[in-house]
Scaffold this active site. Structure first.
Site, PDB file in Angstrom:
ATOM      1  N   CYS A  67      -1.861   3.381  -0.015  1.00 39.35           N
ATOM      2  CA  CYS A  67      -2.272   2.887   1.304  1.00 39.35           C
ATOM      3  C   CYS A  67      -3.705   2.374   1.327  1.00 39.35           C
ATOM      4  O   CYS A  67      -4.065   1.576   2.201  1.00 39.35           O
ATOM      5  CB  CYS A  67      -2.133   3.995   2.345  1.00 39.35           C
ATOM      6  SG  CYS A  67      -0.534   4.809   2.349  1.00 39.35           S
ATOM      7  N   HIS A 105       2.092  -1.362   8.758  1.00 42.45           N
ATOM      8  CA  HIS A 105       1.370  -0.852   7.588  1.00 42.45           C
ATOM      9  C   HIS A 105       1.930  -1.477   6.309  1.00 42.45           C
ATOM     10  O   HIS A 105       2.666  -0.840   5.566  1.00 42.45           O
ATOM     11  CB  HIS A 105       1.499   0.672   7.555  1.00 42.45           C
ATOM     12  CG  HIS A 105       0.717   1.345   6.469  1.00 42.45           C
ATOM     13  ND1 HIS A 105      -0.307   0.731   5.768  1.00 42.45           N
ATOM     14  CD2 HIS A 105       0.821   2.608   5.963  1.00 42.45           C
ATOM     15  CE1 HIS A 105      -0.793   1.584   4.889  1.00 42.45           C
ATOM     16  NE2 HIS A 105      -0.128   2.728   4.989  1.00 42.45           N
ATOM     17  N   CYS A 121      -5.515   7.621   5.108  1.00 43.62           N
ATOM     18  CA  CYS A 121      -4.924   8.570   4.174  1.00 43.62           C
ATOM     19  C   CYS A 121      -4.117   7.774   3.148  1.00 43.62           C
ATOM     20  O   CYS A 121      -3.715   6.630   3.397  1.00 43.62           O
ATOM     21  CB  CYS A 121      -4.052   9.589   4.888  1.00 43.62           C
ATOM     22  SG  CYS A 121      -2.660   8.890   5.801  1.00 43.62           S
TER      23      CYS A 121
END
Length: 404
Positions: free
Chosen positions: A91, A360, A390
């Site tokens: 991520c 995302h 995160c």
């Protein structure tokens, strides 16, 4: 040793974020990356020959575009002298591309680098590790890269068989966070993103994407993920993803980030080189940090990463005008805010929405956040911000940035 040079970020741009299987699904990550790179050159007037390297972030690559940054640069018309490579910090990949670029510029290894993040989760591969030594009994087993990555990201000793959702539920139990609080944060995220979209706040950072189709070309110029029809009732009606194995489960598709498609890029250089090339610096990198936690509670990792980045910047949470905290899950955001003592309704947190509403697209998210941040700081008359997220597998990444 030569003193580190100052680093600025110029003209961060992004494509719209597409839904999983949505308008951008016909394009792979390389096509999205090529689109944003060409737009970056066109809008800035940057001579591609001045670019030393393109660092390409991607979470779900294939060998159709090996060394992703290099291939995307070549396809976008950059000269063969432009080098490039690929990185994956899940991520945090897009933000890490910017930070790697910054380190190379700071140390004088390069003068101009394009940091690129791209992902087409709609086209994430199905793959097999079998077959090279003959067909196994029962045929080949194909893994879904999206699901497999989430299951294997903790390695052998830190298994996450329920993927990232299972780790989110672990934080829910640890922090006692209710389903209602999660849904309320998700609704707020959609409302903020829709308001920004409606007002045209995203327009300056967006690059339209032309998508071929059977009925001709379609131009996609708006994010697909924000929902103007979101409501608490609709969110409450969604079934928790792990309720079959955990009756107390609360994490749903509605209070989690999406699986998405997008690309984003920016120029990383020194103030002096930016002036010489006629580029517009928008953000100055003040500090950054990465931190590790148990992979089974990875969502809390922005806390130690941000705390360390702020300490290195000589700043505190109270000094921040904007907190861009990627919303992997509402429960994860709420846990981080609880540790920081920040109210979930604090207007500094994700003023224009985040992962739940905007989506995302793993490799692109970090640079997407910077594109939004670079344009929202002037509109808010704000100066200092943090971008943090995160990272599946138990990491957190954070960068402290100043408006120029």
């Amino acid at each position: 040793m030569t003193a580190l040079r100052e680093v600025v970020l110029c003209s961060p741009l992004r494509t719209p974020v597409g839904r999983f299987g949505g308008a951008l699904a016909p394009l792979d990550a390389r096509a999205l990356a090529t689109t944003v790179l060409r737009a970056l050159v066109e809008r800035t007037g940057l001579d591609p020959a001045a670019v030393d390297s393109v660092i390409g972030a991607q979470g779900y690559p294939t060998m159709e575009s090996p060394a992703f940054g290099r291939v995307a640069a070549l396809d976008a018309g950059f000269p063969v002298t432009t080098t490039g490579y690929q990185l994956d910090r899940r991520c945090g990949s897009g933000l890490q591309a910017v930070l790697n670029a910054a380190m190379e510029v700071q140390t004088g290894v390069a003068d101009v680098i394009v940091a690129l993040g791209a992902e087409s989760m709609s086209n994430a591969p199905l793959y097999t590790e079998q077959g090279r030594r003959g067909l196994p009994p029962g045929g080949l087993l194909l893994h879904d890269a999206l699901a497999r990555g989430r299951e294997m990201v903790g390695g052998v000793d830190y298994p996450t068989p329920d993927g990232n959702v299972g780790t989110a539920e672990a934080l829910r139990a640890e922090y006692g966070i209710s389903r209602q609080a999660q849904d309320a944060l998700a609704l707020s995220s959609h409302q903020r993103a829709v308001a920004a979209q409606t007002s045209g706040a995203f327009d300056a950072e967006l690059v339209p994407v032309t998508v071929p189709g059977r009925r001709g070309e379609v131009v996609v110029d708006r994010d697909e993920h924000p929902r103007a029809d979101a409501s608490l009732d609709a969110l409450a009606a969604l079934r928790p993803l792990l309720v079959g194995s955990d009756p107390a489960a609360t994490v749903t598709a509605g209070n989690s980030s999406g699986q998405n498609d997008a690309a984003a890029a920016c120029v990383v250089t020194t103030p002096e080189t930016a002036r010489a090339l006629g580029l517009e610096p928008m953000l100055r990198l003040r500090s950054w940090a990465v931190a590790g936690v148990d992979p089974r509670r990875f969502g809390i990792a922005p806390v130690p990463a941000t705390n360390l980045a702020l300490a290195r910047a000589g700043a505190t949470l109270a000094d921040l005008d904007v907190v861009e905290l990627n919303e992997a899950f509402a429960v994860q955001v709420l846990a981080c805010l609880a540790d920081w003592g920040i109210d979930p309704e604090d207007p500094r947190v994700n003023p224009r929405g985040s992962g739940i509403s905007l989506g995302h697209p793993i490799g692109a998210t970090g640079v997407r956040m910077l594109a939004t941040l670079a344009h929202e700081l002037p509109s808010l008359d704000a100066e200092l911000a943090v971008a943090t997220m995160c990272i599946g597998g138990g990491q957190g990444l954070a960068a402290v940035l100043e408006r120029i």
